[in-house]
Scaffold this active site. Sequence first.
Site, short mmCIF file in Angstrom:
data_model
loop_
_atom_site.label_atom_id
_atom_site.label_comp_id
_atom_site.label_asym_id
_atom_site.label_seq_id
_atom_site.Cartn_x
_atom_site.Cartn_y
_atom_site.Cartn_z
NE ARG A 147 -3.04 -2.62 2.80
CZ ARG A 147 -2.31 -3.60 3.29
NH1 ARG A 147 -1.06 -3.38 3.68
NH2 ARG A 147 -2.80 -4.82 3.42
CD GLN A 193 3.21 -8.28 9.58
OE1 GLN A 193 2.09 -7.88 9.33
NE2 GLN A 193 4.14 -7.49 10.09
CG HIS A 208 0.81 -13.09 6.23
ND1 HIS A 208 1.12 -11.75 6.28
CD2 HIS A 208 -0.17 -13.26 7.14
CE1 HIS A 208 0.36 -11.14 7.18
NE2 HIS A 208 -0.43 -12.04 7.72
CB CYS A 259 -1.79 -30.65 -8.85
SG CYS A 259 -1.18 -31.93 -7.75
CB CYS A 280 -4.91 -34.54 -8.11
SG CYS A 280 -4.96 -32.82 -7.62
P1 NAD Z 1 2.96 -2.16 5.23
O1 NAD Z 1 3.18 -1.94 3.76
O2 NAD Z 1 1.58 -1.99 5.76
O3 NAD Z 1 3.93 -1.21 6.07
C1 NAD Z 1 5.30 -1.12 5.77
C2 NAD Z 1 5.96 -0.39 6.93
O4 NAD Z 1 7.35 -0.37 6.70
C3 NAD Z 1 5.49 1.07 7.05
O5 NAD Z 1 5.22 1.32 8.42
C4 NAD Z 1 6.69 1.88 6.55
O6 NAD Z 1 6.82 3.11 7.24
C5 NAD Z 1 7.84 0.96 6.89
N1 NAD Z 1 9.02 1.09 6.02
C6 NAD Z 1 9.07 1.34 4.69
N2 NAD Z 1 10.33 1.32 4.24
C7 NAD Z 1 11.11 1.04 5.32
C8 NAD Z 1 12.51 0.88 5.52
N3 NAD Z 1 13.38 0.98 4.49
N4 NAD Z 1 12.95 0.60 6.75
C9 NAD Z 1 12.10 0.48 7.80
N5 NAD Z 1 10.77 0.62 7.69
C10 NAD Z 1 10.27 0.90 6.45
O7 NAD Z 1 3.57 -3.60 5.54
P2 NAD Z 1 3.14 -4.72 6.58
O8 NAD Z 1 2.83 -4.09 7.88
O9 NAD Z 1 4.15 -5.77 6.50
O10 NAD Z 1 1.78 -5.26 5.98
C11 NAD Z 1 1.67 -5.57 4.60
C12 NAD Z 1 1.21 -6.99 4.32
O11 NAD Z 1 1.47 -7.23 2.94
C13 NAD Z 1 1.99 -8.01 5.09
O12 NAD Z 1 1.07 -8.86 5.67
C14 NAD Z 1 2.83 -8.77 4.06
O13 NAD Z 1 2.45 -10.13 4.02
C15 NAD Z 1 2.42 -8.26 2.73
N6 NAD Z 1 3.57 -7.76 1.94
C16 NAD Z 1 4.69 -8.52 1.81
C17 NAD Z 1 5.76 -8.05 1.07
C18 NAD Z 1 6.99 -8.90 0.97
O14 NAD Z 1 6.91 -10.12 1.06
N7 NAD Z 1 8.17 -8.28 0.81
C19 NAD Z 1 5.70 -6.80 0.46
C20 NAD Z 1 4.54 -6.06 0.60
C21 NAD Z 1 3.49 -6.54 1.36
#
Ligand code: NAD
Length: 256
Positions: free
Chosen positions: A38, A103, A121, A150, A153
Site C-alpha cells: 500500500r 509477515q 503469511h 498439480c 491430481c
Molecule cells: P505495510 O506496507 O503496511 O507497512 C510497511 C511499513 O514499513 C510502514 O510502516 C513503513 O513506514 C515501513 N518502512 C518502509 N520502508 C522502510 C525501511 N526501508 N525501513 C524500515 N521501515 C520501512 O507492511 P506490513 O505491515 O508488513 O503489511 C503488509 C502486508 O502485505 C503483510 O502482511 C505482508 O504479508 C504483505 N507484503 C509482503 C511483502 C513482501 O513479502 N516483501 C511486500 C509487501 C506486502
Amino acid sequence: MLQQNSLIKAADLLSKSSFTVAFTGAGISVESGIPPFRGPGGIWNQYDPKVLDLNYFHLHPQESWIVIKEIFYDFFQNIEPNPAHKTLALWESQNSVNVVITQNIDHLHQKAGSQNVIDFHGNAHRLVCLSCHWKTEDFQSLLKNLPPLCPKCGEILKPDFVFFGENIPQLAYQNAFEAAQKAEVFIIIGTSGEVSPANQIPVIAKQNGAVIIEINNDKSLYTNNLTDIYLSGKASEILLALQHIINENNKNHYHA
Ligand code: NAD
C-alpha cells in the site's frame, strides 16, 4: 543525540536478552527493491489485489495467475536480501536472535541465512495444490503454462501464501504467538501494524513482559502505544548501527 542514546540502550538490551524475537514486515524488504503493498509506489496502486482473493482466484485462475506470476515469480526471482535481513541472520548464528516472525512472503530471511523463521503469511517459494495439498518448491517448469496444474491430481496450484479470505497456517499461528509470549526483547521492523491478526503478535509480547524495540522510517500503529524504544530510520541503517555498537561493546569488554 537522542537517537544515539536509544540505539545504545537497544543494543544493551539485545546483548543481555535471553530470548529475542524479531517481527518483520514489508518495510524490511523495501531496500531490496520490493515495494510495500500500500501507499505511494505500492504494488496495489499498479495491480488489482482481487487476484489474491481466494474466491476470485477460484473463478478466474488464469487471469489471476498471469498477474501473480509477474509480481511474485518474475519480479521476486531477482531480488536479494539486504543488510537488514543479513544482520538478523548473523544475530541468529550468534544466538542473539532466537526467532524471526515475518509477515513477508518473499523468502528473503531464509535467503540471508536465517533458519528459525516463522512465515506467518506463508511463502511464495512453494506452490500448493488446492485439491490434494501436494506442495513443491521446484515449480519453474510448471509455470510455463498458466495456471500451473498439480502433477498428482491435475487441479490448480496456488502460491503457498495466505490469500485474502484464507486463514493463517495453524502451525505458524501457534508458533508465532508462543514465541511472542516467551520474548524478553521483541524487535518490530518495518511494519505498519495494520494487518490482522499478525498485528496482535507484538501485543502478546508486551503483555507478557517483553521490551518492545521498533525500527521504522515512519510512525506505525505501535509507535505511540506499545513501543518502548523507537528507532527512526531505514531498517538496514538501524540494524547496522546496532551491530556496530554491539561490536564496540564486545571489543571494550575483551580489552577490559
Ligand atoms: P505495510 O506496507 O503496511 O507497512 C510497511 C511499513 O514499513 C510502514 O510502516 C513503513 O513506514 C515501513 N518502512 C518502509 N520502508 C522502510 C525501511 N526501508 N525501513 C524500515 N521501515 C520501512 O507492511 P506490513 O505491515 O508488513 O503489511 C503488509 C502486508 O502485505 C503483510 O502482511 C505482508 O504479508 C504483505 N507484503 C509482503 C511483502 C513482501 O513479502 N516483501 C511486500 C509487501 C506486502
